[in-house]
Motif scaffolding. Structure first.
Motif, PDB file in Angstrom:
ATOM      1  N   VAL A 112       0.862  -1.184   0.000  1.00  0.00           N
ATOM      2  CA  VAL A 112       0.000   0.000   0.000  1.00  0.00           C
ATOM      3  C   VAL A 112       0.895   1.230   0.000  1.00  0.00           C
ATOM      4  CG1 VAL A 112      -1.897   1.226   1.128  1.00  0.00           C
ATOM      5  CG2 VAL A 112      -1.660  -1.253   1.432  1.00  0.00           C
ATOM      6  N   ILE A 113       0.540   2.250  -0.768  1.00  0.00           N
ATOM      7  CA  ILE A 113       1.242   3.530  -0.695  1.00  0.00           C
ATOM      8  C   ILE A 113       0.259   4.601  -0.247  1.00  0.00           C
ATOM      9  CG2 ILE A 113       2.959   2.927  -2.452  1.00  0.00           C
ATOM     10  CD1 ILE A 113       1.422   4.651  -4.459  1.00  0.00           C
ATOM     11  N   ASP A 114       0.779   5.629   0.404  1.00  0.00           N
ATOM     12  CA  ASP A 114      -0.056   6.769   0.756  1.00  0.00           C
ATOM     13  C   ASP A 114      -0.462   7.502  -0.523  1.00  0.00           C
ATOM     14  OD1 ASP A 114      -0.190   6.585   3.549  1.00  0.00           O
ATOM     15  OD2 ASP A 114       1.722   7.637   3.814  1.00  0.00           O
ATOM     16  N   ALA A 115      -1.750   7.732  -0.673  1.00  0.00           N
ATOM     17  CA  ALA A 115      -2.224   8.533  -1.799  1.00  0.00           C
ATOM     18  C   ALA A 115      -1.772   9.982  -1.627  1.00  0.00           C
ATOM     19  CB  ALA A 115      -3.748   8.472  -1.884  1.00  0.00           C
ATOM     20  N   PRO A 116      -1.722  10.760  -2.701  1.00  0.00           N
ATOM     21  CA  PRO A 116      -1.382  12.182  -2.563  1.00  0.00           C
ATOM     22  C   PRO A 116      -2.261  12.860  -1.519  1.00  0.00           C
ATOM     23  CG  PRO A 116      -1.451  11.566  -4.886  1.00  0.00           C
ATOM     24  CD  PRO A 116      -1.956  10.377  -4.115  1.00  0.00           C
ATOM     25  N   ALA A 117      -1.649  13.697  -0.678  1.00  0.00           N
ATOM     26  CA  ALA A 117      -2.340  14.464   0.369  1.00  0.00           C
ATOM     27  C   ALA A 117      -2.857  13.587   1.505  1.00  0.00           C
ATOM     28  CB  ALA A 117      -3.480  15.292  -0.211  1.00  0.00           C
TER      29      ALA A 117
ATOM     30  N   ARG B  68       2.082  12.172   3.238  1.00  0.00           N
ATOM     31  CA  ARG B  68       2.284  13.023   2.067  1.00  0.00           C
ATOM     32  C   ARG B  68       1.948  14.481   2.385  1.00  0.00           C
ATOM     33  NH1 ARG B  68       1.811  10.010  -2.702  1.00  0.00           N
ATOM     34  NH2 ARG B  68       2.731  11.854  -3.701  1.00  0.00           N
ATOM     35  N   PRO B  69       2.586  15.432   1.719  1.00  0.00           N
ATOM     36  CA  PRO B  69       2.251  16.846   1.943  1.00  0.00           C
ATOM     37  C   PRO B  69       0.864  17.193   1.417  1.00  0.00           C
ATOM     38  CG  PRO B  69       3.812  16.613   0.132  1.00  0.00           C
ATOM     39  CD  PRO B  69       3.706  15.254   0.764  1.00  0.00           C
ATOM     40  N   VAL B  70       0.262  18.213   2.013  1.00  0.00           N
ATOM     41  CA  VAL B  70      -1.075  18.681   1.638  1.00  0.00           C
ATOM     42  C   VAL B  70      -0.944  20.058   1.021  1.00  0.00           C
ATOM     43  CG1 VAL B  70      -3.361  19.306   2.503  1.00  0.00           C
ATOM     44  CG2 VAL B  70      -2.136  17.344   3.481  1.00  0.00           C
ATOM     45  N   THR B  71      -1.555  20.261  -0.141  1.00  0.00           N
ATOM     46  CA  THR B  71      -1.497  21.541  -0.832  1.00  0.00           C
ATOM     47  C   THR B  71      -2.709  22.396  -0.496  1.00  0.00           C
ATOM     48  OG1 THR B  71      -2.719  20.808  -2.786  1.00  0.00           O
ATOM     49  CG2 THR B  71      -0.335  20.376  -2.750  1.00  0.00           C
ATOM     50  N   ALA B  72      -2.665  23.641  -0.921  1.00  0.00           N
ATOM     51  CA  ALA B  72      -3.809  24.531  -0.722  1.00  0.00           C
ATOM     52  C   ALA B  72      -5.034  24.002  -1.455  1.00  0.00           C
ATOM     53  CB  ALA B  72      -3.460  25.942  -1.203  1.00  0.00           C
ATOM     54  N   HIS B  73      -4.826  23.400  -2.620  1.00  0.00           N
ATOM     55  CA  HIS B  73      -5.943  22.823  -3.374  1.00  0.00           C
ATOM     56  C   HIS B  73      -6.580  21.679  -2.599  1.00  0.00           C
ATOM     57  CE1 HIS B  73      -7.710  20.011  -6.414  1.00  0.00           C
ATOM     58  NE2 HIS B  73      -8.262  21.143  -6.809  1.00  0.00           N
TER      59      HIS B  73
ATOM     60  N   VAL C 283     -11.224  19.641   0.655  1.00  0.00           N
ATOM     61  CA  VAL C 283     -11.714  19.041   1.899  1.00  0.00           C
ATOM     62  C   VAL C 283     -12.694  19.992   2.585  1.00  0.00           C
ATOM     63  CG1 VAL C 283     -11.045  18.274   4.203  1.00  0.00           C
ATOM     64  CG2 VAL C 283      -9.693  17.583   2.214  1.00  0.00           C
ATOM     65  N   GLU C 284     -12.404  21.277   2.586  1.00  0.00           N
ATOM     66  CA  GLU C 284     -13.326  22.258   3.156  1.00  0.00           C
ATOM     67  C   GLU C 284     -14.654  22.252   2.397  1.00  0.00           C
ATOM     68  OE1 GLU C 284     -11.373  25.995   3.151  1.00  0.00           O
ATOM     69  OE2 GLU C 284      -9.896  25.439   4.687  1.00  0.00           O
TER      70      GLU C 284
ATOM     71  N   LEU D 298      -6.779  13.373  -7.680  1.00  0.00           N
ATOM     72  CA  LEU D 298      -5.796  12.543  -6.991  1.00  0.00           C
ATOM     73  C   LEU D 298      -5.363  11.357  -7.851  1.00  0.00           C
ATOM     74  CD1 LEU D 298      -7.319  12.462  -3.380  1.00  0.00           C
ATOM     75  CD2 LEU D 298      -5.440  13.888  -4.231  1.00  0.00           C
ATOM     76  N   ALA D 299      -6.306  10.791  -8.600  1.00  0.00           N
ATOM     77  CA  ALA D 299      -5.970   9.640  -9.446  1.00  0.00           C
ATOM     78  C   ALA D 299      -4.957  10.014 -10.520  1.00  0.00           C
ATOM     79  CB  ALA D 299      -7.237   9.077 -10.083  1.00  0.00           C
ATOM     80  N   LYS D 300      -5.089  11.192 -11.088  1.00  0.00           N
ATOM     81  CA  LYS D 300      -4.142  11.623 -12.116  1.00  0.00           C
ATOM     82  C   LYS D 300      -2.715  11.685 -11.559  1.00  0.00           C
ATOM     83  CE  LYS D 300      -7.244  14.276 -15.146  1.00  0.00           C
ATOM     84  NZ  LYS D 300      -8.523  13.837 -14.604  1.00  0.00           N
TER      85      LYS D 300
END
Length: 258
Positions: free
Chosen positions: A74-79, A83-88, A93-94, A117-119
């Motif tokens: 298993v890998i951590d998905a983006p964000a 993994r780091p979280v971007t402003a986007h 999430v908001e 995220l899939a891209k």
């Protein structure tokens, strides 16, 4: 190609757990402590808001390792996870929490964000698979499966659609909006889980995505209950499914403790 670097290792109850990185993507690999020199590999995608070592991931992995002798990654998905979280990411999430608080449909937001995220994640998964297959205990000639529900389907379905090394997959619980066209390119055996009383994903949407798969062998598992009430015995069914299609192990007995 990014190589795989192991960072930690532990062992318990016949299962070796090794955390790793491929480039800047963190992951975890569960393997049998003993057994055949080579074994099939199952890639697992975690759900939204979770991470690579979420109890659901660890529990399913241990079933596949102990009952079938497989490797599971298993890998951590983006964000997510480490993994780091971007402003986007924060904005989406908001948006989701705002819609949830207002009683508005969550689907359009989840579909849009998961597609984003899939891209990002599909190339990461393919690089991770390259790195895992470079390991002696896995190799390039063994079968590979994919197991992912919810966001694990949103990322895994596009991955399976373009990755010929994956020969069997378990999906479930997602909208068809951005996935149905990709599902038309998938012909491998599929098991698909849905909740008949899902408050977020309609029966029609679930059936539409299942119907879109071009697989000659595909099974629909429809259980009563709401979105987060997927029965634990579906993990047992997934283990039996992978045992049938990836080989190398007898069909395991049913288990209901994970």
């Amino acid at each position: 190609m990014n190589s795989l670097q192991f960072t930690t290792e532990s062992s318990s109850n016949g299962v070796i757990e090794r955390e790793f990185t491929v480039g800047d993507v963190p992951g975890v690999l569960w393997s049998p402590a003993s057994g055949a020199d080579r074994a099939p590999l199952v890639l697992m995608g975690h759900g939204g808001g979770n991470h690579k070592k979420h109890p659901a991931m660890a529990g399913r992995a241990r079933l596949l390792v102990t009952l079938c002798g497989f490797h599971v990654a298993v890998i951590d998905a983006p964000a997510h996870g480490d993994r780091p979280v971007t402003a986007h990411d924060e904005e989406e999430v908001e948006n989701l929490f705002r819609a949830r608080a207002a009683g508005e449909p969550e689907g359009p937001i989840v579909v849009r964000y998961n597609d984003h995220l899939a891209k990002l994640a599909v190339p990461e998964w393919r690089a991770t698979l390259d790195a895992l297959q470079a390991l002696t205990e896995i190799g390039t000639d063994g079968p590979v499966g994919y197991f992912g529900i919810n966001m694990g389907t949103a990322i895994g379905l596009p991955l399976v659609a373009v990755e010929p090394r994956i020969t069997a997959a378990v999906f479930g619980q997602h909208w068809p909006d951005t996935l149905a066209e990709k599902a038309k390119h998938i012909t491998i055996p599929i098991e698909y889980d849905m909740q008949w009383d899902d408050e977020h994903i309609s029966r029609e949407d679930s059936l539409a995505l299942f119907d879109a798969f071009a697989s000659k062998e595909k099974s629909l598992h429809a259980n009563t209950g709401r979105h987060k009430e997927l029965p634990r015995f579906e993990a047992d069914s997934a283990v039996r499914f992978f045992a049938r299609h990836l080989g190398g192990a007898a069909t395991p007995p049913a288990r209901t403790d994970v």
